[in-house]
Scaffold this active site. Structure first.
Site, PDB file in Angstrom:
ATOM      1  N   ASP A  88       6.510  -6.212  -7.236  1.00 36.88           N
ATOM      2  CA  ASP A  88       6.381  -4.923  -7.904  1.00 36.88           C
ATOM      3  C   ASP A  88       6.492  -5.103  -9.411  1.00 36.88           C
ATOM      4  O   ASP A  88       7.467  -5.668  -9.907  1.00 36.88           O
ATOM      5  CB  ASP A  88       7.485  -3.974  -7.422  1.00 36.88           C
ATOM      6  CG  ASP A  88       7.371  -2.594  -8.070  1.00 36.88           C
ATOM      7  OD1 ASP A  88       6.732  -1.717  -7.468  1.00 36.88           O
ATOM      8  OD2 ASP A  88       7.917  -2.419  -9.176  1.00 36.88           O
ATOM      9  N   TYR A 106       6.438  -2.896 -18.071  1.00 38.68           N
ATOM     10  CA  TYR A 106       7.381  -4.009 -17.977  1.00 38.68           C
ATOM     11  C   TYR A 106       7.054  -5.172 -18.903  1.00 38.68           C
ATOM     12  O   TYR A 106       7.890  -6.047 -19.101  1.00 38.68           O
ATOM     13  CB  TYR A 106       7.465  -4.521 -16.538  1.00 38.68           C
ATOM     14  CG  TYR A 106       7.939  -3.517 -15.514  1.00 38.68           C
ATOM     15  CD1 TYR A 106       8.392  -2.249 -15.884  1.00 38.68           C
ATOM     16  CD2 TYR A 106       7.921  -3.839 -14.159  1.00 38.68           C
ATOM     17  CE1 TYR A 106       8.810  -1.331 -14.934  1.00 38.68           C
ATOM     18  CE2 TYR A 106       8.343  -2.923 -13.198  1.00 38.68           C
ATOM     19  CZ  TYR A 106       8.780  -1.672 -13.597  1.00 38.68           C
ATOM     20  OH  TYR A 106       9.187  -0.771 -12.642  1.00 38.68           O
ATOM     21  N   LYS A 134       1.749  -0.218 -12.100  1.00 40.69           N
ATOM     22  CA  LYS A 134       1.880   1.218 -12.384  1.00 40.69           C
ATOM     23  C   LYS A 134       1.174   1.583 -13.674  1.00 40.69           C
ATOM     24  O   LYS A 134       1.118   0.787 -14.610  1.00 40.69           O
ATOM     25  CB  LYS A 134       3.369   1.606 -12.483  1.00 40.69           C
ATOM     26  CG  LYS A 134       4.194   1.161 -11.278  1.00 40.69           C
ATOM     27  CD  LYS A 134       5.660   1.483 -11.465  1.00 40.69           C
ATOM     28  CE  LYS A 134       6.495   0.830 -10.372  1.00 40.69           C
ATOM     29  NZ  LYS A 134       6.681  -0.608 -10.587  1.00 40.69           N
ATOM     30  N   HIS A 170       3.338   6.092 -12.742  1.00 46.34           N
ATOM     31  CA  HIS A 170       4.721   5.698 -12.998  1.00 46.34           C
ATOM     32  C   HIS A 170       5.650   6.902 -13.128  1.00 46.34           C
ATOM     33  O   HIS A 170       6.788   6.866 -12.651  1.00 46.34           O
ATOM     34  CB  HIS A 170       4.777   4.847 -14.273  1.00 46.34           C
ATOM     35  CG  HIS A 170       5.932   3.906 -14.317  1.00 46.34           C
ATOM     36  ND1 HIS A 170       5.892   2.693 -14.966  1.00 46.34           N
ATOM     37  CD2 HIS A 170       7.187   3.985 -13.797  1.00 46.34           C
ATOM     38  CE1 HIS A 170       7.052   2.077 -14.842  1.00 46.34           C
ATOM     39  NE2 HIS A 170       7.853   2.839 -14.136  1.00 46.34           N
TER      40      HIS A 170
END
Length: 339
Positions: free
Chosen positions: A58, A63, A92, A125
């Site tokens: 994931d 990120y 996402k 997200h």
């Protein structure tokens, strides 16, 4: 090398998602900067995770690690450890890309950064739409969802879902969508059981994926009276009975509730430990006892978003402040040179 065997949950489109995956969010420091200094450790731990049997990864645009995650996956394919179809990869779409056309642009950029041809799952997200300048664009998430249905139709992704949607938002989305989301990814742990949301998702065949699955137990500020802590007698007793750690008990509890989890660790020992929870079973009384820790306490708070339209949670008493720059602007790594 020890190996783990992770079961799967069936999604509403016929695909299967491993019940436990490797989360790649590095977290933030007290200055709200992403902890990029841990990136090398993350790459090593993720590589080890795939070696020992993890088949669910994931990640997200936010990120900053999509290039590295893609590199690890492609390297493991080259090494013959896995085939692409063996690994369930989720990313996402961030808040800056909520216009219908921007969803596709975001997904294509993520594919480019990761060096992949498709994603197994792409999530919205958050339900809010916020520009890089911090302006609430107030784009209806139903309009954004049409962009997700488009990337699914075009074959860029195999399934689509949402993250951080509350119960009323899920009901509204399911009432108006052409394609039902396969997943709602939310914070869920012993302190935040989200029973109503989980029950609704189950009734409508939407898989719940939980993040922050240890809540405030592991290295997080929380009220001193909030239980369970790592030394909680009930948790320790269960751990002793089943020869498991306290965190393994917490993960097993969520699995038996039908919740998939994506714990992150840069420790190889913890990576193996997190996935070693499928060889025992809590009984009904133990499940009921653990359910009593649910006091509705949310570990992950976002005080800089709570007054934006479509923010899904209520954070009473939490002071607001400006959105940190790190959540609005960052280098996309579009020119990343793949090894």
């Amino acid at each position: 090398m020890a190996k783990v065997n992770i079961p799967k949950f069936k999604l509403n489109n016929g695909m299967e998602i491993p019940a436990l995956g490797y989360g790649t969010w590095l977290g933030m420091n007290d200055k709200f900067e992403v902890k990029m200094e841990d990136l090398t450790k993350l790459v090593d731990a993720m590589s080890y995770a795939i070696d020992v049997g993890y088949r669910h990864v994931d990640t997200a645009h936010l990120y900053r690690v999509e290039p590295e995650v893609g590199l690890v996956v492609r390297r493991k394919i080259t090494e013959g450890v896995v085939k692409r179809e063996d690994v369930f990869i989720t990313t996402k779409v961030w808040q800056h890309n909520h216009r219908e056309a921007d969803v596709e642009a975001s997904v294509r950029a993520s594919l480019r950064r990761m060096g992949l041809d498709y994603f197994d799952l792409v999530l919205m997200h958050w339900p809010m739409s916020i520009s890089v300048e911090g302006v609430d664009e107030k784009i209806d998430y139903l309009d954004t969802w049409r962009g997700f249905e488009t990337v699914l139709q075009k074959g860029l992704v195999k399934s689509i879902g949402v993250s951080n949607f509350n119960l009323s938002q899920m009901k509204r989305l399911l009432a108006h969508c052409k394609v039902v989301p396969v997943v709602n990814q939310v914070e869920i742990n012993l302190n935040l059981g989200q029973e109503d949301l989980v029950s609704y998702c189950k009734a409508n065949n939407v898989q719940v994926v939980g993040f922050t699955t240890f809540g405030s137990m592991v290295g997080r500020a929380a009220p001193a009276t909030l239980q369970p802590k790592m030394d909680n007698p009930t948790m320790l007793a269960l751990g002793k009975k089943y020869n498991k750690t306290v965190t393994q008990i917490a993960l097993r509890y969520l699995y038996q509730r039908g919740v998939a989890t994506i714990p992150k660790s840069i420790s190889k020992e913890r990576v193996l430990e997190n996935a070693s929870v499928f060889d025992f079973e809590l009984d009904n009384n133990e499940m009921a006892t653990l359910a009593k820790f649910d006091v509705g306490y949310r570990t992950e708070k976002a005080p800089f978003w709570q007054h934006y339209e479509n923010y899904p949670f209520e954070d009473p008493g939490v002071a607001t402040f400006e959105i940190p720059l790190s959540l609005r602007k960052w280098k996309d790594c579009d020119n990343y040179e793949f090894e």
